[in-house]
Design a protein around this motif. Structure first.
Motif, PDB file in Angstrom:
ATOM      1  N   LEU A  60       0.833  -1.206   0.000  1.00 54.27           N
ATOM      2  CA  LEU A  60       0.000   0.000   0.000  1.00 54.27           C
ATOM      3  C   LEU A  60       0.866   1.254   0.000  1.00 54.27           C
ATOM      4  CD1 LEU A  60      -2.804  -0.973   2.549  1.00 54.27           C
ATOM      5  CD2 LEU A  60      -2.944  -0.927   0.052  1.00 54.27           C
ATOM      6  N   SER A  61       2.015   1.182   0.680  1.00 56.47           N
ATOM      7  CA  SER A  61       2.935   2.313   0.678  1.00 56.47           C
ATOM      8  C   SER A  61       3.514   2.549  -0.707  1.00 56.47           C
ATOM      9  CB  SER A  61       4.064   2.070   1.688  1.00 56.47           C
ATOM     10  OG  SER A  61       5.032   3.104   1.640  1.00 56.47           O
ATOM     11  N   VAL A  62       3.866   1.448  -1.414  1.00 55.64           N
ATOM     12  CA  VAL A  62       4.375   1.562  -2.772  1.00 55.64           C
ATOM     13  C   VAL A  62       3.328   2.228  -3.672  1.00 55.64           C
ATOM     14  CG1 VAL A  62       5.015   0.238  -4.828  1.00 55.64           C
ATOM     15  CG2 VAL A  62       5.994  -0.356  -2.615  1.00 55.64           C
ATOM     16  N   GLN A  63       2.051   1.931  -3.437  1.00 53.51           N
ATOM     17  CA  GLN A  63       0.975   2.515  -4.222  1.00 53.51           C
ATOM     18  C   GLN A  63       0.732   3.977  -3.864  1.00 53.51           C
ATOM     19  OE1 GLN A  63      -2.643   0.212  -4.292  1.00 53.51           O
ATOM     20  NE2 GLN A  63      -1.554  -1.725  -4.088  1.00 53.51           N
ATOM     21  N   LEU A  65      -0.766   4.961  -1.152  1.00 49.33           N
ATOM     22  CA  LEU A  65      -2.030   5.088  -0.431  1.00 49.33           C
ATOM     23  C   LEU A  65      -1.814   5.325   1.057  1.00 49.33           C
ATOM     24  CD1 LEU A  65      -4.155   2.286  -2.141  1.00 49.33           C
ATOM     25  CD2 LEU A  65      -4.013   4.721  -2.705  1.00 49.33           C
ATOM     26  N   VAL A  66      -0.723   4.807   1.605  1.00 52.57           N
ATOM     27  CA  VAL A  66      -0.425   5.004   3.021  1.00 52.57           C
ATOM     28  C   VAL A  66       1.036   5.429   3.172  1.00 52.57           C
ATOM     29  CG1 VAL A  66      -2.120   3.251   3.678  1.00 52.57           C
ATOM     30  CG2 VAL A  66       0.308   2.624   3.491  1.00 52.57           C
ATOM     31  N   VAL A  76      -3.170   7.039   6.280  1.00 55.41           N
ATOM     32  CA  VAL A  76      -3.716   7.061   4.931  1.00 55.41           C
ATOM     33  C   VAL A  76      -3.354   8.389   4.263  1.00 55.41           C
ATOM     34  CG1 VAL A  76      -5.813   6.975   3.524  1.00 55.41           C
ATOM     35  CG2 VAL A  76      -5.623   5.545   5.573  1.00 55.41           C
ATOM     36  N   MET A  77      -2.826   8.298   3.034  1.00 53.45           N
ATOM     37  CA  MET A  77      -2.410   9.486   2.312  1.00 53.45           C
ATOM     38  C   MET A  77      -3.455   9.960   1.305  1.00 53.45           C
ATOM     39  SD  MET A  77       0.372  10.255   3.676  1.00 53.45           S
ATOM     40  CE  MET A  77       0.879  11.557   2.544  1.00 53.45           C
ATOM     41  N   ARG A  78      -4.051   9.030   0.569  1.00 51.34           N
ATOM     42  CA  ARG A  78      -5.029   9.402  -0.455  1.00 51.34           C
ATOM     43  C   ARG A  78      -5.866   8.190  -0.823  1.00 51.34           C
ATOM     44  NH1 ARG A  78      -3.679   7.637  -5.633  1.00 51.34           N
ATOM     45  NH2 ARG A  78      -1.589   6.768  -5.850  1.00 51.34           N
TER      46      ARG A  78
END
Length: 284
Positions: A60-63, A65-66, A76-78
């Motif tokens: 999820l971090s690679v994406q 999102l977090v 959560v980032m987006r």
């Protein structure tokens, strides 16, 4: 450039945790700014190991999102983008054909990987039975010339580039294992997976499916913090593609749109030229 079989880079349990968390972020259960439950709490909820949860959170971090924040957990980032053509649906549709061909150009191939693994599982379940599969993956050559993808304030720090190499290596190993497994299991008689590298850093990704459909979209250039496999946390200039909108052109059917015909034709010609001038991949 023909890749041999290898070990898969992900597991169904990791995919399950990622899928559920992405759904919660998408529907607002975990809005931007929210802090995720602790890894121990998530492991108990999903009935999974801490290692599985850690790997899911890293994905999820690679994406983008977090984000891991020292001392304050995972935030959560987006939300993931929901616009554009669905790559997964079109990959699955491509696998309905007796002869599957997929040509992709991207930074690491991580967006394509889960969709290929899902299609491979559909073959194993007997839902589809292609006679041949050919996948070519053209990746950026991660070297010192990729100045965009460096550690913020530390242009000579190679850890950000090493991270990209590791992601690409895991992705190609995962795709290689999924596809070649179909051949070794006697499910698809003709399977070919090739990778090559080009010195161009892609700011736009491209997928060509069965020579009839083209998906293309732009990477998002951002500055963010990432956690390395060593657990070190660094701030990097990065480009994200997971969740970015994809634009679809198709020449399938009896009367394709003239613009789509031109786009598909030019994309295929560009890919063939780029592939012919690429170098054997060193990520496998």
């Amino acid at each position: 450039m023909d890749e041999e079989s290898g070990r898969a880079g992900a597991s169904p349990e990791v995919d399950r945790v990622v899928r559920v968390l992405v759904e919660r972020i998408s529907d607002g259960t975990l809005p931007p700014g929210a802090v995720l439950p602790t890894q121990r709490a998530l492991a108990e909820e999903f009935g999974a190991s801490r290692d599985t949860v850690q790997r899911a959170l890293r994905e999820l971090s690679v994406q983008g999102l977090v984000e891991f924040r020292q001392g304050s957990g995972v935030r959560v980032m987006r939300r993931p983008s929901r616009t554009g053509a669905p790559l997964g649906d079109l990959v699955q549709a491509a696998f309905e054909s007796p002869a599957v061909t997929i040509d992709a150009f991207s930074l690491t191939g991580e967006t394509l990987d889960p969709h290929l693994r899902l299609s491979a599982e559909r073959v194993r379940m007997g839902k589809i039975r292609p006679e041949s599969i050919s996948v070519r993956l053209l990746l950026a050559r991660v070297g010192s010339d990729l100045r965009l993808l460096t550690t913020v304030g530390e242009p000579e720090d190679r850890r950000a580039l090493d991270r990209l190499r590791q992601v690409a290596a895991r992705t190609t190993a995962s795709i290689r294992a999924s596809l070649h497994g179909l051949r070794t299991e006697g499910l698809v008689p003709n399977v070919r997976f090739e990778t090559a590298e080009t010195p161009v850093a892609p700011l736009q990704k491209l997928y060509l499916l069965n020579t009839t459909d083209v998906l293309t979209g732009y990477y998002e250039v951002i500055r963010r913090r990432v956690v390395l496999d060593s657990s070190d946390e660094i701030e990097v200039h990065d480009i994200l593609g997971l969740g970015s909108p994809l634009h679809h052109h198709s020449v399938a059917g009896e009367r394709p749109d003239p613009e789509s015909v031109a786009v598909v034709d030019s994309a295929q010609r560009w890919y063939e030229h780029a592939w012919a001038n690429a170098e054997p991949s060193r990520t496998g």
